[in-house]
Design an enzyme around this catalytic site. Structure first.
Site, PDB file in Angstrom:
ATOM      1  N   ARG A 193      10.906  -0.926  -7.095  1.00  0.00           N
ATOM      2  CA  ARG A 193       9.730  -0.082  -6.900  1.00  0.00           C
ATOM      3  C   ARG A 193      10.138   1.311  -6.437  1.00  0.00           C
ATOM      4  NH1 ARG A 193       5.044  -4.195  -4.922  1.00  0.00           N
ATOM      5  NH2 ARG A 193       4.185  -4.376  -6.990  1.00  0.00           N
ATOM      6  N   GLN A 240       7.996   3.612 -11.878  1.00  0.00           N
ATOM      7  CA  GLN A 240       6.565   3.342 -11.723  1.00  0.00           C
ATOM      8  C   GLN A 240       5.890   2.935 -13.024  1.00  0.00           C
ATOM      9  OE1 GLN A 240       4.490   6.472  -9.643  1.00  0.00           O
ATOM     10  NE2 GLN A 240       5.016   5.558  -7.674  1.00  0.00           N
ATOM     11  N   ASP A 254       6.139  -0.776 -13.771  1.00  0.00           N
ATOM     12  CA  ASP A 254       5.713  -1.678 -12.700  1.00  0.00           C
ATOM     13  C   ASP A 254       4.620  -2.640 -13.196  1.00  0.00           C
ATOM     14  OD1 ASP A 254       5.000  -2.942 -10.407  1.00  0.00           O
ATOM     15  OD2 ASP A 254       4.635  -1.121  -9.235  1.00  0.00           O
ATOM     16  N   TYR A 256       7.288  -3.667   1.064  1.00  0.00           N
ATOM     17  CA  TYR A 256       6.696  -5.015   1.101  1.00  0.00           C
ATOM     18  C   TYR A 256       6.517  -5.486   2.538  1.00  0.00           C
ATOM     19  CZ  TYR A 256       7.668  -5.660  -3.876  1.00  0.00           C
ATOM     20  OH  TYR A 256       7.695  -5.549  -5.229  1.00  0.00           O
TER      21      TYR A 256
HETATM   22  P1  NAD Z   1       2.668  -8.275  -2.276  1.00  0.00           P
HETATM   23  O1  NAD Z   1       1.912  -8.800  -3.438  1.00  0.00           O
HETATM   24  O2  NAD Z   1       4.081  -8.687  -2.094  1.00  0.00           O
HETATM   25  O3  NAD Z   1       1.871  -8.701  -0.926  1.00  0.00           O
HETATM   26  C1  NAD Z   1       0.509  -8.434  -0.768  1.00  0.00           C
HETATM   27  C2  NAD Z   1       0.235  -7.978   0.661  1.00  0.00           C
HETATM   28  O4  NAD Z   1       0.319  -9.085   1.556  1.00  0.00           O
HETATM   29  C3  NAD Z   1       1.205  -6.935   1.200  1.00  0.00           C
HETATM   30  O5  NAD Z   1       0.469  -5.770   1.500  1.00  0.00           O
HETATM   31  C4  NAD Z   1       1.795  -7.592   2.436  1.00  0.00           C
HETATM   32  O6  NAD Z   1       2.022  -6.667   3.489  1.00  0.00           O
HETATM   33  C5  NAD Z   1       0.703  -8.577   2.807  1.00  0.00           C
HETATM   34  N1  NAD Z   1       1.096  -9.650   3.727  1.00  0.00           N
HETATM   35  C6  NAD Z   1       2.239 -10.390   3.712  1.00  0.00           C
HETATM   36  N2  NAD Z   1       2.221 -11.297   4.722  1.00  0.00           N
HETATM   37  C7  NAD Z   1       1.053 -11.142   5.376  1.00  0.00           C
HETATM   38  C8  NAD Z   1       0.448 -11.761   6.513  1.00  0.00           C
HETATM   39  N3  NAD Z   1       1.061 -12.744   7.162  1.00  0.00           N
HETATM   40  N4  NAD Z   1      -0.763 -11.320   6.900  1.00  0.00           N
HETATM   41  C9  NAD Z   1      -1.385 -10.327   6.246  1.00  0.00           C
HETATM   42  N5  NAD Z   1      -0.881  -9.686   5.180  1.00  0.00           N
HETATM   43  C10 NAD Z   1       0.323 -10.080   4.748  1.00  0.00           C
HETATM   44  O7  NAD Z   1       2.597  -6.728  -2.195  1.00  0.00           O
HETATM   45  P2  NAD Z   1       2.259  -5.664  -3.346  1.00  0.00           P
HETATM   46  O8  NAD Z   1       0.800  -5.627  -3.546  1.00  0.00           O
HETATM   47  O9  NAD Z   1       3.079  -5.968  -4.524  1.00  0.00           O
HETATM   48  O10 NAD Z   1       2.706  -4.279  -2.710  1.00  0.00           O
HETATM   49  C11 NAD Z   1       3.267  -4.143  -1.435  1.00  0.00           C
HETATM   50  C12 NAD Z   1       3.549  -2.670  -1.150  1.00  0.00           C
HETATM   51  O11 NAD Z   1       4.364  -2.077  -2.131  1.00  0.00           O
HETATM   52  C13 NAD Z   1       2.324  -1.801  -1.059  1.00  0.00           C
HETATM   53  O12 NAD Z   1       2.523  -0.895  -0.007  1.00  0.00           O
HETATM   54  C14 NAD Z   1       2.322  -1.036  -2.311  1.00  0.00           C
HETATM   55  O13 NAD Z   1       1.637   0.191  -2.195  1.00  0.00           O
HETATM   56  C15 NAD Z   1       3.782  -0.831  -2.508  1.00  0.00           C
HETATM   57  N6  NAD Z   1       4.054  -0.546  -3.909  1.00  0.00           N
HETATM   58  C16 NAD Z   1       4.894   0.480  -4.206  1.00  0.00           C
HETATM   59  C17 NAD Z   1       5.165   0.782  -5.528  1.00  0.00           C
HETATM   60  C18 NAD Z   1       6.069   1.897  -5.924  1.00  0.00           C
HETATM   61  O14 NAD Z   1       6.508   2.637  -5.085  1.00  0.00           O
HETATM   62  N7  NAD Z   1       6.397   2.026  -7.207  1.00  0.00           N
HETATM   63  C19 NAD Z   1       4.590   0.028  -6.537  1.00  0.00           C
HETATM   64  C20 NAD Z   1       3.743  -1.009  -6.197  1.00  0.00           C
HETATM   65  C21 NAD Z   1       3.491  -1.299  -4.866  1.00  0.00           C
END
Ligand code: NAD
Length: 375
Positions: A120, A125, A128, A227
């Site tokens: 990521r 991007q 993704d 993450y």
């Molecule tokens: P994910 O699907 O791995 O997890 C979903 C959410 O669950 C996360 O926000 C995580 O913090 C939360 N979580 C985990 N354990 C938990 C708990 N015990 N209680 C409550 N919440 C909990 O995550 P995702 O949606 O794939 O994305 C995670 C991060 O990555 C986000 O900040 C997103 O903005 C970022 N992201 C960045 C890029 C990039 O830079 N290209 C792309 C996609 C996502």
């Protein structure tokens, strides 16, 4: 160079890896496109539409024998046997859940790129696929809940009285959770969002939802990749206790909490489900990873003391037109990065290639997957 697009055969899968528009772009780059007959049908993309963009319609074997094969779901054993040794496979390959697939692909001599492992970083991007699919799942989860809830979502003022808006709680505010929050807000619900990553507080609030503050002192729970990190056992237990009153007052709970490469954390205990009003709905998007609710049965809908609990496994496949369109764009970006008219280049100097390649030259080449296989 040839690219093959086989028909997906996994149960319930309606997506196709490339749509006609993207096929046309690759064809113009001098790549020969081979579509398995009917591969786009379940997503409403006809063979004729692909043909009009220059694809050749062929049988299953021909699609799998292309230089590069693009898929949505991980390949079955039969499909691996159809791949050309020294060929390339790009798709969701479930490398952290089913690392044995990477091993079998290595055994076949295939170079395999896993869309789940694309790093990521900003340059990646456009590749993704996880985010693209999470966004669809978050949206659809709210519609599933709204359909099952025996109530309105919005505030209604009518001559027959006023209906109060539904209370929606979203646990985990990554890509899927934020889309769920936005969708529930658009439907007029009052929405609360919670995540262990403090960094998302403002994002939740900017969507018109309230951040649930559990006063659980967990420190910085965001890893270097953005993450979430796993909570220690005692904190995790405390978290489930503190969540109960918030869950109890929700008409709908959407859960999306994941920690990469681990079983999903339990956020909703059986006692929390029992604290909800009969008729309430839980949609557990973490079901494929075991679920965030102790009572979730992946792939099933259960009713417990009047609370309906959905454990969908593949919501993006229920929106195959746009799911295929978005997925196809991420695959296109990947193909363009590493392939051209002259063929495909394995470039381990490249962060994206190295990060997503699980098998090459007859061996599993990804450290994390190797570690899982050794364990
Ligand atoms: P994910 O699907 O791995 O997890 C979903 C959410 O669950 C996360 O926000 C995580 O913090 C939360 N979580 C985990 N354990 C938990 C708990 N015990 N209680 C409550 N919440 C909990 O995550 P995702 O949606 O794939 O994305 C995670 C991060 O990555 C986000 O900040 C997103 O903005 C970022 N992201 C960045 C890029 C990039 O830079 N290209 C792309 C996609 C996502």
């Amino acid at each position: 160079m040839t690219i093959g697009i086989p028909k997906e055969t996994a149960s319930g899968e309606r997506r196709v890896a490339l749509i006609p528009e993207v096929v046309g772009r690759l064809q113009r780059d001098g790549i020969e496109m081979i579509l398995e007959k009917g591969a786009g049908e379940a997503a409403f993309y006809s063979d004729e539409a692909y043909e009009a963009k220059g694809a050749r319609i062929a049988d299953r074997t021909a699609a799998f024998q292309a230089d590069v094969v693009v898929k949505v779901q991980p390949p079955s054993d039969d499909e691996i046997a159809l791949l050309r040794p020294a060929g390339v496979l790009i798709g969701f390959l479930a490398p952290l859940d089913q690392p044995e697939i990477a091993e079998k692909l290595a055994g076949r001599g295939v170079t395999a790129l896993s869309m789940e492992l694309v790093p990521r970083i900003s340059r990646a991007q456009s590749m993704d696929a996880l985010s693209a699919m999470s966004s669809l799942a978050g949206y659809k989860a709210v519609l599933v809940a709204a359909e099952a809830l025996p109530k309105f979502f919005p505030l209604l003022t009518t001559a027959a009285g006023t209906i109060r808006p539904a209370n929606v709680l979203v646990l985990g505010a990554g890509v899927a959770g934020l889309q769920a929050i936005a969708t529930a807000r658009r439907l007029g619900a009052r929405v609360w969002g919670y995540d262990i990553r403090e960094a998302v507080r403002e994002e939740i609030q900017s969507l018109g939802a309230q951040f649930v503050d559990l006063t659980l002192d967990v420190g910085d729970m965001q890893d270097a990749g953005g993450y979430g990190k796993a909570l220690a056992e005692e904190k995790a237990r405390r978290q489930t206790e503190l969540l109960v009153p918030h869950i109890a007052k929700a008409d709908v709970v959407i859960t999306t909490a994941l920690i990469p490469g681990r079983t999903a954390p339990t956020l909703i205990t059986a006692a929390a489900v029992e604290a909800m009003q009969p008729g309430s709905v839980i949609v557990d998007l973490a079901a494929p990873n075991g679920g965030n609710c102790a009572l979730t049965r992946p792939g099933e809908t259960v009713t417990h003391q009047g609370v309906q609990l959905f454990g969908p496994l593949n919501l993006p496949a229920t929106m195959p037109v746009h799911a295929s369109q978005l997925y196809a764009r991420t695959v296109l970006a990947m193909v363009k990065e590493f392939a051209g008219e002259a063929g495909f280049t394995a470039n381990f100097e490249d962060e994206i290639f190295k990060g997503s390649c699980v098998a090459h030259g007859g061996a599993v080449v990804h450290d994390r997957v190797k570690g899982l296989l050794a364990a």
